[in-house]
Scaffold this active site. Structure first.
Site, PDB file in Angstrom:
ATOM      1  N   ARG A  32      -6.690 -26.554  -7.656  1.00 52.07           N
ATOM      2  CA  ARG A  32      -7.077 -25.130  -8.886  1.00 52.07           C
ATOM      3  C   ARG A  32      -7.016 -23.640  -8.147  1.00 52.07           C
ATOM      4  O   ARG A  32      -6.314 -23.406  -8.960  1.00 52.07           O
ATOM      5  CB  ARG A  32      -8.157 -25.621  -8.963  1.00 52.07           C
ATOM      6  CG  ARG A  32      -8.062 -26.967 -10.001  1.00 52.07           C
ATOM      7  CD  ARG A  32      -9.386 -27.203 -10.531  1.00 52.07           C
ATOM      8  NE  ARG A  32     -11.169 -27.203 -10.129  1.00 52.07           N
ATOM      9  CZ  ARG A  32     -11.284 -28.224  -9.439  1.00 52.07           C
ATOM     10  NH1 ARG A  32     -10.914 -29.202  -9.714  1.00 52.07           N
ATOM     11  NH2 ARG A  32     -12.173 -27.743  -9.340  1.00 52.07           N
ATOM     12  N   SER A  68     -13.654 -40.383  -2.883  1.00 50.94           N
ATOM     13  CA  SER A  68     -14.057 -39.882  -3.395  1.00 50.94           C
ATOM     14  C   SER A  68     -14.412 -40.567  -4.318  1.00 50.94           C
ATOM     15  O   SER A  68     -14.445 -41.312  -5.579  1.00 50.94           O
ATOM     16  CB  SER A  68     -13.086 -39.356  -4.295  1.00 50.94           C
ATOM     17  OG  SER A  68     -14.169 -38.152  -5.581  1.00 50.94           O
ATOM     18  N   ASN A 128     -20.842 -43.397  -3.666  1.00 52.53           N
ATOM     19  CA  ASN A 128     -22.188 -44.053  -2.814  1.00 52.53           C
ATOM     20  C   ASN A 128     -23.296 -44.050  -3.238  1.00 52.53           C
ATOM     21  O   ASN A 128     -24.116 -44.453  -2.655  1.00 52.53           O
ATOM     22  CB  ASN A 128     -22.066 -43.261  -1.078  1.00 52.53           C
ATOM     23  CG  ASN A 128     -21.747 -41.496  -1.719  1.00 52.53           C
ATOM     24  OD1 ASN A 128     -21.857 -41.533  -2.828  1.00 52.53           O
ATOM     25  ND2 ASN A 128     -21.701 -40.818  -0.156  1.00 52.53           N
ATOM     26  N   CYS A 129     -23.677 -42.657  -3.891  1.00 52.86           N
ATOM     27  CA  CYS A 129     -25.165 -43.245  -4.948  1.00 52.86           C
ATOM     28  C   CYS A 129     -25.344 -44.784  -5.954  1.00 52.86           C
ATOM     29  O   CYS A 129     -26.119 -44.674  -5.936  1.00 52.86           O
ATOM     30  CB  CYS A 129     -25.578 -42.377  -6.003  1.00 52.86           C
ATOM     31  SG  CYS A 129     -25.215 -40.294  -5.139  1.00 52.86           S
ATOM     32  N   THR A 171     -18.132 -21.153   9.486  1.00 55.13           N
ATOM     33  CA  THR A 171     -18.996 -22.122  10.738  1.00 55.13           C
ATOM     34  C   THR A 171     -18.936 -20.981  11.838  1.00 55.13           C
ATOM     35  O   THR A 171     -18.266 -19.563  12.048  1.00 55.13           O
ATOM     36  CB  THR A 171     -18.609 -23.122  11.751  1.00 55.13           C
ATOM     37  OG1 THR A 171     -17.157 -22.877  12.234  1.00 55.13           O
ATOM     38  CG2 THR A 171     -18.627 -24.726  10.319  1.00 55.13           C
ATOM     39  N   ILE A 191     -12.742 -21.763  10.845  1.00 58.81           N
ATOM     40  CA  ILE A 191     -13.552 -23.232   9.824  1.00 58.81           C
ATOM     41  C   ILE A 191     -14.773 -23.570   9.506  1.00 58.81           C
ATOM     42  O   ILE A 191     -15.908 -22.376   9.418  1.00 58.81           O
ATOM     43  CB  ILE A 191     -14.131 -24.558  12.244  1.00 58.81           C
ATOM     44  CG1 ILE A 191     -12.655 -24.360  12.911  1.00 58.81           C
ATOM     45  CG2 ILE A 191     -14.393 -25.354  11.254  1.00 58.81           C
ATOM     46  CD1 ILE A 191     -12.939 -25.198  13.614  1.00 58.81           C
ATOM     47  N   ALA A 226     -17.337 -25.576   7.141  1.00 60.40           N
ATOM     48  CA  ALA A 226     -18.049 -26.931   6.380  1.00 60.40           C
ATOM     49  C   ALA A 226     -19.075 -26.797   5.602  1.00 60.40           C
ATOM     50  O   ALA A 226     -19.875 -25.448   5.002  1.00 60.40           O
ATOM     51  CB  ALA A 226     -19.227 -27.030   7.713  1.00 60.40           C
TER      52      ALA A 226
END
Ligand code: FAD
Length: 562
Positions: free
Chosen positions: A21, A38, A41-42, A273, A278, A280
């Site tokens: 976006r 995607s 998992n909940c 990080t 990088i 995270a």
């Protein structure tokens, strides 16, 4: 600009979608070692329990739909095995073809999540012993549970996922035992709140073994024997390990990125990080807890998703959006009850040496005269003097989520007890009362701050000496149905006319059912010259589950008809 993302579920997928976006022309590659991206998992425990019946409903996006909508190069079943910082490449292995290749990046995002803890116990790799993290685990568990011979389940660990699994397995008709090493379920909440929930879990027929650990597993011809620290052995057909998770820092460690004090990937306020190229997000990072000021890992979907958005903004527009940290707002439904927490529990505050006071109230979910009102219990911890709200825990049957979210918002904004007392809520009888439970919790805490109310707690009865008075201000019928120690009974409405029965100069410990009548009695006594009075926080109805959930040998006091 080329962005490479590792991990394509909560944090990774959010980062990828926001990157697109923000930058229509960027090249975005996302690696996922699992088959799906995607996914919810909940929702996995509820799919196992047949509450969610359509497996496809778990998939928020597929690799194809994500590619079509966001023009993102999604590489599922492909594991990143190495980060090569000097060449700014990652090494990836396609698990279907076995092909190993390098992919260049300008900016890399790590969202590898957390992995379930599997302690090296004898027999832990045996048949029928599962952890639940992803869709593949779910499919294995579901097929196992659906076998006709699967009748008994042992869930190890009474955290959020363990309790969700216990409920769902129980609702499928299995005989469920939950084993927990701690003296309570849900260690993020304080014992009194957990005790209320434990009584509810037991009332549903789920066996709870607290203060108990597992020392090993043995396979038998018919199932699994779970060996406990108490010496008992439980027969089971399936075991779910929900002992906890730890951040997946393998790639970060291999790439020599800084790992923080809480053993998560270290990031600065911009989620960057120790390597500026990088970033995270998610379960793998650690961040400063806004309340304790100490590094902490949050294993929750909300923060992971929101960090993804912030991270993508910082990647595209520069480091302008700082992440403020999570106060661990979490909620779980356990059978008919809901319990939630925001902020830092009293136990954690004690461990962090943070001075605080605790207040507990019980209040109706909506006006008592309108059908269906249910009691909820709210426990607050706050800073003495300033009244800054440090934590809120709510347990009840209806409207728990609404109150928890309000309290969470106030904690996040460094709000105080004063704000709870003035919080303006939407009121009509089906929804609340003119004084919402949030207001009531604020009033009770404000009284403590203003020293108009002085409390004692369920575990402080052993402080009462023979010289003191223990006063029960409930009705005669309530008193006869169950009382604490050798309390004398003067119902609140008779107190003014029976003051001569209370010797002057004594310390008076007062209790009622929920704390309110005790407070009213305390106000009378304080203004009649009794200078040393204490009211039981949460009253008899909080004391009782705490007592019932305290092992008999640890109970320090006597009670009648508990
Ligand atoms: P994940 O969403 O776990 O994604 C990490 C992904 O990275 C994984 O798919 C993994 O396969 C992939 N990966 C790791 N290493 C590599 C590699 N080297 N190469 C390629 N891919 C890799 N939170 C809540 O707030 N509320 C809930 O109700 C709730 N319920 C839950 C129920 C269950 C059963 C589970 C397992 C978790 C639940 N959570 C809940 C926690 C929530 O799902 C996580 O906090 C959130 O998903 C973390 O997001 P993440 O992006 O850090 O990690």
């Amino acid at each position: 600009m080329k962005y490479v993302i590792i991990g394509a579920v909560a944090g990774g997928a959010s980062t990828a979608a926001r990157l697109r976006r923000n930058d229509e022309h960027a090249e975005i590659v996302i690696f996922e070692k699992g088959e799906y991206i995607s996914y919810a998992n909940c929702g996995l425990p509820y799919y196992i329990g047949n509450v969610i019946t359509n497996r496809n409903a778990l998939f928020v996006q597929t690799a194809a739909s994500f590619n079509k909508r966001f023009n993102i190069d999604v590489r599922t079943l492909t594991e990143v095995t190495e980060i090569n910082r000097s060449s700014k490449t990652v090494t990836a292995r396609n698990q279907t073809t076995g092909e190993v290749y390098e992919e260049q990046y300008d900016k890399l995002v790590l969202s590898p999540g957390a992995e379930p803890v599997r302690p090296p116990l004898p027999g832990i790799s045996g048949k029928g012993i599962f952890t639940l993290r992803n869709v593949a685990d779910t499919d294995f568990i579901k097929s196992y549970v659906l076998k006709e011979e699967t009748k008994k389940a042992v869930v190890i660990g009474a955290g959020f996922i363990g309790l969700e699994m216990a409920e769902n397995l129980h609702s499928l008709g299995l005989d469920v035992t939950v084993i927990e090493m701690a003296p309570q379920v849900l260690t993020p909440v304080d014992f009194p709140i957990a005790a209320i929930l434990q009584q509810h879990i037991r009332s549903k027929g789920v066996h709870l073994e607290l203060n108990t650990s597992v020392t090993g597993f043995e396979q038998t011809e018919t199932g699994i024997q779970v060996v406990l620290s108490t010496g008992h052995v439980l027969d089971s057909d399936i075991v779910i390990l929900s002992i906890g998770v730890k951040p997946d820092t393998r790639l970060a460690t291999q790439a020599d990125l800084k790992i923080g004090a809480a053993k998560g990937i270290y990031v600065n306020e911009y989620l960057q990080t120790s390597d500026p190229d990088i970033y995270a997000v998610g379960d793998a990072i650690e961040f400063t807890n806004p309340i304790t000021g100490k590094p902490m890992i949050t294993y929750l979907a909300g923060p992971a998703n929101k960090q993804g958005r912030i991270c993508a903004d910082n990647l595209v527009f520069g480091n302008h959006h700082s992440y403020k940290g999570s106060i661990n707002t979490a909620i779980v439904k356990v059978f008919d009850m809901t319990v939630g927490t925001a902020g830092t529990s009293s136990r954690q505050l004690q461990l962090a040496n943070i001075s605080h006071q605790v207040s507990t109230i019980t209040s109706g979910s909506h006006a008592g005269y309108y059908p269906g009102s249910k009691q909820m219990t709210i426990q607050l911890a706050f800073t003495p003097g300033t009244g800054r709200l440090l934590s809120a825990q709510v347990v009840g049957y209806d409207g728990v989520d609404k109150r928890l979210d309000i309290l969470s918002s106030i904690i996040q904004h460094d709000g105080t007890i004063a704000e709870l007392t003035e919080f303006e809520h939407a009121y009509a009888p089906p929804f609340s009362s003119a004084k919402d439970p949030v207001n009531m919790a604020g009033f009770a805490a404000e009284n403590i701050l203003q020293k108009r109310s002085v409390l004692f707690y369920w575990n402080e009865f052993d402080k009462i000496t023979p010289q003191d008075v223990l006063l029960d201000v409930r009705t005669k019928n309530e008193y006869n149905a169950g009382r604490i120690m050798d309390a004398i009974n003067i119902p609140l409405d008779e107190l003014r006319s029976r003051l001569d029965e209370l010797p002057a100069g004594k310390t008076v410990y007062i209790y009622c059912l929920g704390g309110l009548r005790g407070y009213l009695a305390q106000r009378i006594l304080m203004q009649e010259g009794y200078s040393d009075t204490l009211n039981l926080s949460g009253g008899y109805q909080l004391w009782k589950p705490c007592m019932l959930e305290t092992p008999v040998k640890e109970r320090k006091i006597e009670y009648q008809n508990l």
